[in-house]
Design a protein around this motif. Structure first.
Motif, mmCIF file in Angstrom:
data_model
loop_
_atom_site.group_PDB
_atom_site.id
_atom_site.type_symbol
_atom_site.label_atom_id
_atom_site.label_comp_id
_atom_site.label_asym_id
_atom_site.label_seq_id
_atom_site.Cartn_x
_atom_site.Cartn_y
_atom_site.Cartn_z
ATOM 1 N N ALA A 145 26.761 2.957 19.655
ATOM 2 C CA ALA A 145 28.026 3.355 20.278
ATOM 3 C C ALA A 145 27.948 3.282 21.794
ATOM 4 N N ARG A 146 26.825 3.685 22.342
ATOM 5 C CA ARG A 146 26.697 3.704 23.804
ATOM 6 C C ARG A 146 26.411 2.308 24.373
ATOM 7 N N LEU A 147 25.825 1.440 23.573
ATOM 8 C CA LEU A 147 25.660 0.057 24.019
ATOM 9 C C LEU A 147 27.018 -0.639 24.088
ATOM 10 N N THR A 148 27.879 -0.392 23.110
ATOM 11 C CA THR A 148 29.202 -1.027 23.138
ATOM 12 C C THR A 148 30.001 -0.582 24.351
ATOM 13 N N LYS A 195 18.180 -6.212 9.099
ATOM 14 C CA LYS A 195 19.377 -5.691 8.439
ATOM 15 C C LYS A 195 20.016 -4.553 9.224
ATOM 16 N N PHE A 196 19.249 -3.935 10.099
ATOM 17 C CA PHE A 196 19.785 -2.845 10.902
ATOM 18 C C PHE A 196 20.686 -3.350 12.027
ATOM 19 N N LEU A 197 20.781 -4.679 12.164
ATOM 20 C CA LEU A 197 21.701 -5.251 13.132
ATOM 21 C C LEU A 197 23.142 -5.239 12.621
ATOM 22 N N ILE A 198 23.327 -5.093 11.323
ATOM 23 C CA ILE A 198 24.674 -5.137 10.747
ATOM 24 C C ILE A 198 25.563 -4.038 11.310
ATOM 25 N N PRO A 199 25.126 -2.769 11.325
ATOM 26 C CA PRO A 199 25.979 -1.725 11.918
ATOM 27 C C PRO A 199 26.286 -1.976 13.388
ATOM 28 N N LEU A 200 25.337 -2.562 14.123
ATOM 29 C CA LEU A 200 25.588 -2.871 15.535
ATOM 30 C C LEU A 200 26.691 -3.909 15.661
ATOM 31 N N ILE A 202 29.115 -4.546 13.576
ATOM 32 C CA ILE A 202 30.400 -3.936 13.203
ATOM 33 C C ILE A 202 30.885 -2.997 14.302
ATOM 34 N N ALA A 203 29.953 -2.333 14.988
ATOM 35 C CA ALA A 203 30.330 -1.466 16.105
ATOM 36 C C ALA A 203 30.950 -2.287 17.232
ATOM 37 N N PHE A 204 30.401 -3.465 17.514
ATOM 38 C CA PHE A 204 30.964 -4.326 18.555
ATOM 39 C C PHE A 204 32.367 -4.809 18.165
ATOM 40 N N ILE A 205 32.550 -5.133 16.902
ATOM 41 C CA ILE A 205 33.884 -5.545 16.436
ATOM 42 C C ILE A 205 34.879 -4.405 16.597
ATOM 43 N N ILE A 210 39.399 -1.578 19.588
ATOM 44 C CA ILE A 210 39.824 -0.460 20.438
ATOM 45 C C ILE A 210 40.301 -0.986 21.789
ATOM 46 N N THR A 211 39.595 -1.975 22.310
ATOM 47 C CA THR A 211 39.975 -2.577 23.592
ATOM 48 C C THR A 211 41.349 -3.237 23.501
#
Length: 248
Positions: A145-148, A195-200, A202-205, A210-211
């Motif tokens: 969340a904080r990286l996005t 596989k832990f990149l998947i949530p990241l 989706i967070a960027f999407i 939101i933007t």
């Protein structure tokens, strides 16, 4: 870079770091590099608290204390942004009026609903996490969340000059975003797995969506929108971990 780390800890958390640092453009720019890693620290603290409370009292008790720890460690900073953003965005008013509503310290109906849903969703999702995924999920959801939000600070237009949000975006943190992203990806890949990149992802999407909403409503982003982005991306990441935990 030490001043940037201290600034990030002081801004994002209530962890007592009694070292004076000027919140100037140079230090704020450097601070953005540490956002995802401070996020991981926040998630780690919440994960440890929730994990041991889960062992003592069950899944629901663990989830309650994990959510409580997230609020306490951050001081509810991002929840306040979510509340103000919800009041403004769902008011159906003009851009100027929406910005006024978001700046108003009073909380309206949509703000209350957003906070309740935020805490409730986190509680439900965290209570469903597998024990083996409990701490990693909270760590990476908070980091994601904080990286996005660093991406938003680096590349998106600010809708309200002079606010805390514009201080970060005006600091031009583009190079620190790229550095933070590269190291964060390395940490995930080698520390957790591909596989832990998947949530990241989706967070960027989610952050992109939101933007789009923010640009349509107020013509850019504000500090409140940054806070709302963090809360929503945390929930989305946690939900992805919950769904994918069967095969991660």
């Amino acid at each position: 870079m030490i001043k940037g780390l201290i600034a990030a800890l002081q801004f994002l958390t209530r962890i007592p770091v009694n070292i004076s640092v000027d919140f100037n453009k140079k230090n704020l720019s450097k601070a953005t590099f540490f956002f995802p890693y401070v996020g991981m620290l926040i998630g780690l603290i919440a994960g440890i608290v929730g994990y041991y409370m889960r062992l003592l009292g069950g899944d629901e008790i663990g989830a309650v204390f994990a959510v409580l720890a997230l609020v306490v460690v951050t001081g509810g900073l991002h929840i306040d942004g979510l509340s103000d953003t919800s009041d403004g965005f769902f008011s159906g008013r003009s851009k100027e009026r929406v910005l006024e509503i978001m700046k108003d310290s009073r909380t309206g109906t949509f703000g209350v609903v957003a906070v309740v849903m935020d805490l409730l969703l986190k509680f439900v999702i965290i209570s469903k996490l597998r024990t083996s995924m409990f701490i990693p999920s909270l760590m990476l959801a908070s980091g994601n969340a904080r990286l996005t939000v660093v991406m938003l600070m680096a590349y998106m237009k600010n809708a309200r000059p002079g606010g805390m949000g514009s201080m970060f975006s005006d600091s031009k943190p583009q190079k620190y975003f790229y550095a933070a992203l590269i190291i964060y990806l390395i940490v995930i890949i080698f520390g957790f797995g591909l596989k832990f990149l998947i949530p990241l992802g989706i967070a960027f999407i989610t952050s992109g969506l939101i933007t789009l909403k923010a640009y349509k409503t107020i013509g850019g982003l504000t500090g409140d929108v940054y806070g709302a982005n963090i809360e929503i991306c945390e929930i989305v990441s946690l939900f992805t971990f919950m769904v994918a935990s069967i095969w991660i």
